[in-house]
Design a protein around this motif. Structure first.
Motif, short mmCIF file in Angstrom:
data_model
loop_
_atom_site.label_atom_id
_atom_site.label_comp_id
_atom_site.label_asym_id
_atom_site.label_seq_id
_atom_site.Cartn_x
_atom_site.Cartn_y
_atom_site.Cartn_z
N GLN A 13 -16.82 1.90 -9.62
CA GLN A 13 -17.95 2.65 -9.06
C GLN A 13 -17.53 3.54 -7.89
N ASP A 14 -16.86 2.96 -6.90
CA ASP A 14 -16.58 3.70 -5.66
C ASP A 14 -15.49 4.75 -5.85
N ARG A 34 -4.75 0.84 -14.79
CA ARG A 34 -4.03 -0.18 -15.54
C ARG A 34 -3.77 0.34 -16.94
N TYR A 36 -4.66 0.37 -20.57
CA TYR A 36 -5.85 0.02 -21.34
C TYR A 36 -5.61 0.25 -22.82
N ASP A 59 -0.60 -1.94 -11.77
CA ASP A 59 -1.56 -3.05 -11.75
C ASP A 59 -1.34 -3.80 -10.44
N LEU A 60 -2.42 -4.20 -9.81
CA LEU A 60 -2.30 -4.91 -8.52
C LEU A 60 -1.52 -6.21 -8.64
N LEU A 81 -9.26 0.08 -3.52
CA LEU A 81 -10.58 -0.31 -4.03
C LEU A 81 -10.48 -1.25 -5.23
N SER A 85 -14.19 -7.66 -8.91
CA SER A 85 -15.22 -7.50 -7.87
C SER A 85 -16.53 -8.22 -8.19
N TYR A 151 -14.28 -15.30 -4.93
CA TYR A 151 -14.19 -13.87 -4.59
C TYR A 151 -14.18 -13.69 -3.07
N LYS A 155 -11.08 -12.32 -0.56
CA LYS A 155 -11.23 -11.13 0.29
C LYS A 155 -10.95 -11.45 1.76
N HIS A 181 -23.35 -1.81 -2.10
CA HIS A 181 -23.72 -0.40 -2.32
C HIS A 181 -23.69 -0.11 -3.81
P1 NAP Z 1 -15.68 -1.98 -9.45
O1 NAP Z 1 -16.65 -1.00 -9.99
O2 NAP Z 1 -15.65 -3.35 -10.03
O3 NAP Z 1 -14.22 -1.32 -9.59
C1 NAP Z 1 -13.06 -2.09 -9.39
C2 NAP Z 1 -11.89 -1.38 -10.00
O4 NAP Z 1 -10.72 -2.17 -9.82
C3 NAP Z 1 -11.99 -1.12 -11.51
O5 NAP Z 1 -11.69 0.22 -11.79
C4 NAP Z 1 -10.95 -2.04 -12.10
O6 NAP Z 1 -10.32 -1.56 -13.24
C5 NAP Z 1 -9.93 -2.10 -10.97
N1 NAP Z 1 -9.06 -3.26 -11.13
C6 NAP Z 1 -9.41 -4.54 -11.39
N2 NAP Z 1 -8.33 -5.31 -11.49
C7 NAP Z 1 -7.26 -4.52 -11.31
C8 NAP Z 1 -5.86 -4.74 -11.32
N3 NAP Z 1 -5.34 -5.95 -11.55
N4 NAP Z 1 -5.04 -3.69 -11.09
C9 NAP Z 1 -5.55 -2.46 -10.88
N5 NAP Z 1 -6.87 -2.17 -10.88
C10 NAP Z 1 -7.71 -3.20 -11.08
O7 NAP Z 1 -15.87 -2.15 -7.88
P2 NAP Z 1 -16.59 -1.15 -6.83
O8 NAP Z 1 -18.03 -1.50 -6.76
O9 NAP Z 1 -16.16 0.23 -7.08
O10 NAP Z 1 -15.96 -1.69 -5.46
C11 NAP Z 1 -14.73 -1.17 -4.98
C12 NAP Z 1 -14.09 -2.18 -4.05
O11 NAP Z 1 -14.97 -2.46 -2.97
C13 NAP Z 1 -13.78 -3.53 -4.68
O12 NAP Z 1 -12.59 -4.01 -4.09
C14 NAP Z 1 -14.93 -4.43 -4.26
O13 NAP Z 1 -14.54 -5.78 -4.22
C15 NAP Z 1 -15.21 -3.87 -2.88
N6 NAP Z 1 -16.60 -3.98 -2.41
C16 NAP Z 1 -17.61 -3.51 -3.19
C17 NAP Z 1 -18.90 -3.55 -2.70
C18 NAP Z 1 -20.05 -3.03 -3.52
O14 NAP Z 1 -21.20 -3.38 -3.20
N7 NAP Z 1 -19.82 -2.20 -4.52
C19 NAP Z 1 -19.16 -4.07 -1.41
C20 NAP Z 1 -18.08 -4.51 -0.65
C21 NAP Z 1 -16.80 -4.45 -1.14
P3 NAP Z 1 -11.02 -1.63 -14.67
O15 NAP Z 1 -11.79 -0.35 -14.74
O16 NAP Z 1 -9.89 -1.74 -15.57
O17 NAP Z 1 -11.90 -2.84 -14.71
#
Ligand code: NAP
Ligand code: GDD
Length: 329
Positions: A13-14, A34, A36, A59-60, A81, A85, A151, A155, A181
């Motif tokens: 998303q972000d 990664r 895919y 990949d992380l 990011l 998540s 989770y 973090k 968000h």
């Molecule tokens: P998201 O939509 O779940 O996106 C996470 C991304 O991380 C996805 O593109 C995913 O790839 C990638 N990913 C997962 N595992 C991975 C790995 N092993 N290696 C490389 N990439 C990997 O999360 P978001 O909402 O954009 O949030 C961004 C960050 O902010 C995250 O770290 C989340 O924990 C943190 N956060 C989010 C919020 C919120 O409300 N949105 C609030 C606080 C903190 P795939 O596309 O392959 O799944």
């Protein structure tokens, strides 16, 4: 010369909102993806930047892939990011969650320390770290952590590693402690998008119920497009620091549901919503509300989209998506 930014989690998303912001500011943007079998660029397409982003494979959980990417890209700024998540899945996949969200951050910080030590680093920290804690109903930078899920625990590790690299090696590392968000490209599992998607289908007669878990928890919900600006601002400061980013308002899941049905012009929402224990968690975070003074005062950051504006934006986008699908049939 244009600055170079590396964004991990670019397809989430972000990532797309941040990529768009940085491209508008003249950055060269790399996105870590990664391997895919069937990658989806839908979210980048949604914000209209797919063709402007350079992709780097990694990949992380694979340290050598991160070293290669850092050596090749030599970024000025890194926005981490990437994460597993979804809180709900973190009990079932606690080890994976730890490897990506905790150890993965250590790998990335180490790669930077050896190959790009002057790069500025942003860590996507979270209000989930506060869990059960608050100070007079708010969570701020000094509120104690009490995470409630694998989770949240993962973090907390990443948060402290980010601080530790700053203190040990004098690196520019910053934690953004972001509260929830959302946006029209929010993952479908998260409660807001699940609700707006469900409401859109109910509105168009495609389904007749929405199954949810705990309606009583409250969250401080803002718009992702606003929050990526705070990430950027954190890396433009003279000195690195950690900041809470939130709206300062809180609403229950029930209030989100009511607002979403209202947005679609449906008054009797109780008729459609069913409580389903499958969506309840082993341990809940009951209440989140951010104290956002530091980001406001030091970064000059303010959220622009209101709670009602956010709900309406998401409902309208989902209705539009289904209307298009129906028209294509
Ligand atoms: P998201 O939509 O779940 O996106 C996470 C991304 O991380 C996805 O593109 C995913 O790839 C990638 N990913 C997962 N595992 C991975 C790995 N092993 N290696 C490389 N990439 C990997 O999360 P978001 O909402 O954009 O949030 C961004 C960050 O902010 C995250 O770290 C989340 O924990 C943190 N956060 C989010 C919020 C919120 O409300 N949105 C609030 C606080 C903190 P795939 O596309 O392959 O799944
Ligand atoms: N997902 C989901 N599905 N949540 C539900 C449901 C349901 O059917 N019914 C009720 N909820 C409740 C959850 O129990 C939780 O209290 C709240 O809705 C929000 O859940 P999510 O939208 O899944 O988000 P989250 O708050 O657990 O986590 C999100 O925000 C964190 C920041 O506070 C994620 O984006 C995390 O990655 C992020 O760190």
């Amino acid at each position: 010369m244009a600055k170079t930014a590396l964004i991990t989690g670019i397809l989430g998303q972000d990532g797309p909102y941040l990529a768009k912001l940085l491209l508008e500011k003249g950055y060269k943007v790399y996105g870590l993806i990664r391997r895919y079998s069937n990658p989806s660029f839908d979210n980048l397409d949604y914000v209209g930047v797919t063709k402007d982003v350079n992709f780097a494979e990694g990949d992380l959980t694979d340290e050598s892939s991160l070293i290669n990417v850092i050596k090749n890209v030599r970024p000025d700024e890194v926005y981490n990011l990437a994460a597993q998540s979804f809180v709900g899945s973190s009990w079932e996949q606690a080890k994976l969650t730890t490897e990506v969200n905790a150890t993965g951050v250590l790998y990335l910080l180490n790669a930077l320390k050896y190959f790009s030590p002057t790069a500025k680093f942003y860590q996507a920290s979270t209000s989930e770290m506060f869990g059960l804690s608050n100070d007079d109903g708010y969570q701020g930078e000094t509120t104690q952590f009490h995470p409630r899920s694998p989770y949240g625990v993962s973090k907390v590790y990443a948060y402290w590693m980010t601080v530790n690299f700053r203190e040990s090696y004098n690196m520019f590392t910053a934690n953004g402690i972001l509260f929830n968000h959302e946006s029209p490209i929010r993952g479908i599992q998260f409660v807001t998008r699940k609700i707006t998607d469900g409401v859109a289908q109910i509105k168009l007669g495609l389904k007749d119920e929405l199954r949810l878990g705990n309606l009583d928890s409250s969250r401080d919900w803002g718009f992702a497009g606003d929050y990526v600006e705070a990430m950027y601002l954190m890396l433009q400061q003279e000195t690195p620091d950690d900041y809470v980013v939130a709206t300062g308002e809180t609403h229950t899941v029930r209030q989100f549901v009511e607002a979403a049905f209202k947005s679609a012009g449906i008054d009797d929402w109780e008729k459609y919503v069913k409580i389903d224990p499958r969506f309840q968690r082993p341990a809940e975070v009951p209440h989140l509300r951010g104290k956002v003074d530091k980001a406001k005062n030091k970064l000059g950051w303010e959220p622009k989209v209101s709670f009602e504006g956010l709900v309406d934006m998401m409902v309208k986008a989902d209705i539009e998506r289904y209307e298009k699908k129906i028209a294509q049939k």
